[in-house]
Design an enzyme around this catalytic site. Structure first.
Site, PDB file in Angstrom:
ATOM      1  N   THR A   1       0.841  -1.205   0.000  1.00  0.00           N
ATOM      2  CA  THR A   1       0.000   0.000   0.000  1.00  0.00           C
ATOM      3  C   THR A   1       0.873   1.250   0.000  1.00  0.00           C
ATOM      4  O   THR A   1       0.655   2.182  -0.782  1.00  0.00           O
ATOM      5  CB  THR A   1      -0.954   0.002   1.206  1.00  0.00           C
ATOM      6  OG1 THR A   1      -1.891  -1.068   1.058  1.00  0.00           O
ATOM      7  CG2 THR A   1      -1.702   1.322   1.304  1.00  0.00           C
TER       8      THR A   1
ATOM      9  N   THR B   1      13.219   4.471  10.104  1.00  0.00           N
ATOM     10  CA  THR B   1      14.102   3.377  10.495  1.00  0.00           C
ATOM     11  C   THR B   1      13.614   2.076   9.871  1.00  0.00           C
ATOM     12  O   THR B   1      12.458   1.701  10.006  1.00  0.00           O
ATOM     13  CB  THR B   1      14.138   3.238  12.021  1.00  0.00           C
ATOM     14  OG1 THR B   1      14.588   4.471  12.583  1.00  0.00           O
ATOM     15  CG2 THR B   1      15.072   2.110  12.449  1.00  0.00           C
TER      16      THR B   1
ATOM     17  N   GLN C   1       0.223  -9.541  -6.547  1.00  0.00           N
ATOM     18  CA  GLN C   1      -0.330 -10.881  -6.739  1.00  0.00           C
ATOM     19  C   GLN C   1       0.517 -11.724  -7.669  1.00  0.00           C
ATOM     20  O   GLN C   1       0.500 -12.959  -7.600  1.00  0.00           O
ATOM     21  CB  GLN C   1      -1.762 -10.791  -7.266  1.00  0.00           C
ATOM     22  CG  GLN C   1      -2.758 -10.192  -6.290  1.00  0.00           C
ATOM     23  CD  GLN C   1      -2.982 -11.071  -5.071  1.00  0.00           C
ATOM     24  OE1 GLN C   1      -2.799 -12.278  -5.102  1.00  0.00           O
ATOM     25  NE2 GLN C   1      -3.415 -10.456  -3.979  1.00  0.00           N
TER      26      GLN C   1
ATOM     27  N   SER D   1       4.762  -6.904  -1.900  1.00  0.00           N
ATOM     28  CA  SER D   1       4.442  -7.107  -0.486  1.00  0.00           C
ATOM     29  C   SER D   1       4.968  -8.453  -0.035  1.00  0.00           C
ATOM     30  O   SER D   1       4.823  -9.455  -0.748  1.00  0.00           O
ATOM     31  CB  SER D   1       2.927  -7.044  -0.278  1.00  0.00           C
ATOM     32  OG  SER D   1       2.614  -7.215   1.081  1.00  0.00           O
ATOM     33  N   ALA D   2       5.545  -8.495   1.157  1.00  0.00           N
ATOM     34  CA  ALA D   2       6.138  -9.736   1.660  1.00  0.00           C
ATOM     35  C   ALA D   2       5.096 -10.767   2.060  1.00  0.00           C
ATOM     36  O   ALA D   2       5.267 -11.971   1.826  1.00  0.00           O
ATOM     37  CB  ALA D   2       7.042  -9.432   2.851  1.00  0.00           C
ATOM     38  N   HIS D   3       3.987 -10.315   2.658  1.00  0.00           N
ATOM     39  CA  HIS D   3       3.080 -11.281   3.286  1.00  0.00           C
ATOM     40  C   HIS D   3       2.247 -12.076   2.288  1.00  0.00           C
ATOM     41  O   HIS D   3       1.605 -13.052   2.657  1.00  0.00           O
ATOM     42  CB  HIS D   3       2.173 -10.581   4.300  1.00  0.00           C
ATOM     43  CG  HIS D   3       1.077  -9.756   3.717  1.00  0.00           C
ATOM     44  ND1 HIS D   3      -0.198 -10.237   3.536  1.00  0.00           N
ATOM     45  CD2 HIS D   3       1.062  -8.473   3.291  1.00  0.00           C
ATOM     46  CE1 HIS D   3      -0.960  -9.281   3.022  1.00  0.00           C
ATOM     47  NE2 HIS D   3      -0.206  -8.207   2.866  1.00  0.00           N
TER      48      HIS D   3
ATOM     49  N   CYS E   1     -10.492  -7.471  -0.808  1.00  0.00           N
ATOM     50  CA  CYS E   1      -9.335  -6.862  -0.142  1.00  0.00           C
ATOM     51  C   CYS E   1      -9.712  -5.750   0.821  1.00  0.00           C
ATOM     52  O   CYS E   1      -8.839  -5.150   1.428  1.00  0.00           O
ATOM     53  CB  CYS E   1      -8.360  -6.337  -1.198  1.00  0.00           C
ATOM     54  SG  CYS E   1      -7.461  -7.637  -2.041  1.00  0.00           S
TER      55      CYS E   1
END
Length: 400
Positions: free
Chosen positions: A84, A258, A200, A220-222, A349
């Site tokens: 996002t 950070t 996706q 996105s990692a997840h 979503c």
């Protein structure tokens, strides 16, 4: 409930994937205290030893992620808090830089033009709507009935004032895979930059950023078994970009804050694992997808939302999307949940939203059908037995 499975069967991988063992192992040292209680995951911008170690781990992850994605240079990868943020930063940052360039060239009097598709994730659509409120002209390309953005539609929409085109690599609801290389070439031919939301697509299809020739891409990692709260924005070298988050100047001044070193290391591990098994895993998931489409079609009461031929590579291998003849999305999701299956319906979503999907409406699906959508998405831990059990549960839902 008597008919419920002993453990829920998770079939909502397009929303998020369970944390994979590769990512969990990679992150563990950054969560546990080290010698003398020095955190292994220290601030990667600190000058002392623990900070330098964290920096080295982060930069190693950046190199590994760049290789897995087909980026030419590691510094083309900018770590973010997720897709996002990456989408928002790409839309805002690329357009702001383009406006600045036009002002310097004495062309600031004409409004810039952005093109996106009507089936994008809200993380792209919302910043585009914000741009409209700021005087930017935005064109929303409509897909065909199968969920594809055709090259001729983009070609007709391009103008001399178009500065950015953003089209997703693959749709999160119906799974349609867009012709990104072709669309990017058209955009570049008109002098515009090209961004793709590739969330996706990652891990589900071959993905080579250099070959696609895009200027920016979001990840996105997840979605691939990495941790939540970390993502990446690919910015091709020398792409004009105005930073979205300002502060301490981390990430080469392109994204202050950070860095989440543990999450970054986990993301790289998950991405490498997904890339290594992509070919075999996609073939396995494609077979499960086709098996489930066949089983649901044989039941009656469900119709495929799009025409996915067996073995088709035009759609993601892990998504099955159907419309029920009688049941609304909310009812189906809750009844499958009672039977022990996690699936998605409606606007899949959106948080706690089962409103009719903007994707389906853009594809021309209307009337009661748009309220009866069900998305079943599979992943690494989905088995053939899970699919067969779901098909049996679907029969129970139809006969409820």
């Amino acid at each position: 409930m008597d008919n419920a499975t002993e453990f829920p069967v998770y079939l909502d991988y397009a929303a998020t994937a369970p944390l994979g063992e590769e990512a969990a192992r990679a992150m563990e040292p950054f969560w546990m205290p080290g010698p003398a209680n020095l955190p292994a995951g220290a601030n990667a911008n600190a000058l002392y030893g623990a900070g330098r170690a964290a920096f080295d781990a982060m930069e190693g992850a950046r190199r590994r992620l760049a290789r897995a994605l087909g980026a030419r240079r590691p510094d083309e990868i900018v770590f973010t808090s997720g897709a996002t943020e990456a989408d928002d930063a790409a839309i805002a940052g690329l357009v702001a830089a383009a406006r600045d360039q036009r002002r310097l060239a004495g062309q600031g009097g004409r409004p810039v033009h952005v093109i996106t598709s009507a089936i994008e994730h809200d993380a792209v659509l919302a910043p585009c709507r914000r741009l409209e409120s700021e005087g930017v002209r935005v064109t929303y390309l409509r897909p065909n009935r199968q969920g594809f953005i055709e090259a001729r539609v983009l070609e007709e929409a391009l103008t001399p004032d178009t500065v950015l085109v953003s089209v997703q690599a693959a749709n999160s609801e119906v799974g349609s895979i867009q012709p990104i290389a072709e669309l990017a070439a058209l955009a570049h031919g008109a002098g515009a930059l090209f961004h793709t939301d590739a969330v996706q697509a990652l891990g589900k299809m071959p993905l080579d950023l250099e070959a696609l020739a895009v200027d920016a891409a979001s990840f996105s990692a997840h979605k691939i078994g990495g941790p939540k709260g970390v993502g990446a924005l690919y910015l091709k070298a020398r792409t004009p970009f105005a930073p979205f988050l300002l502060g301490g100047g981390q990430e080469g001044g392109r994204r202050s804050g950070t860095q989440n070193v543990a999450g970054i290391v986990g993301f790289a591990a998950a991405c490498e694992a997904a890339a290594a098994r992509e070919e075999d895993e996609s073939a396995r998931l494609r077979a499960l997808r086709d098996r489930l489409y066949g089983a649901l079609g044989a039941l009656g009461g469900f119709q495929a939302t799009v025409e996915v031929d067996p073995g088709s590579r035009d759609f993601l291998p892990n998504i099955v999307h159907v419309l029920a003849d009688e049941w609304e999305s909310e009812t189906m999701v809750l009844r499958f949940d009672q039977l022990g299956f996690c699936v998605a319906g409606g606007s899949a979503c959106s948080s706690h939203s089962l409103e009719p999907s903007h994707v389906l409406k853009a594809m021309g699906i209307g009337g009661d059908e748009v309220y009866n959508a069900l998305r079943i998405s599979m992943g690494r831990y989905t088995t053939e037995a899970d699919i067969d059990a779901f098909a049996k549960a679907a029969q129970k839902v139809l006969n409820w």
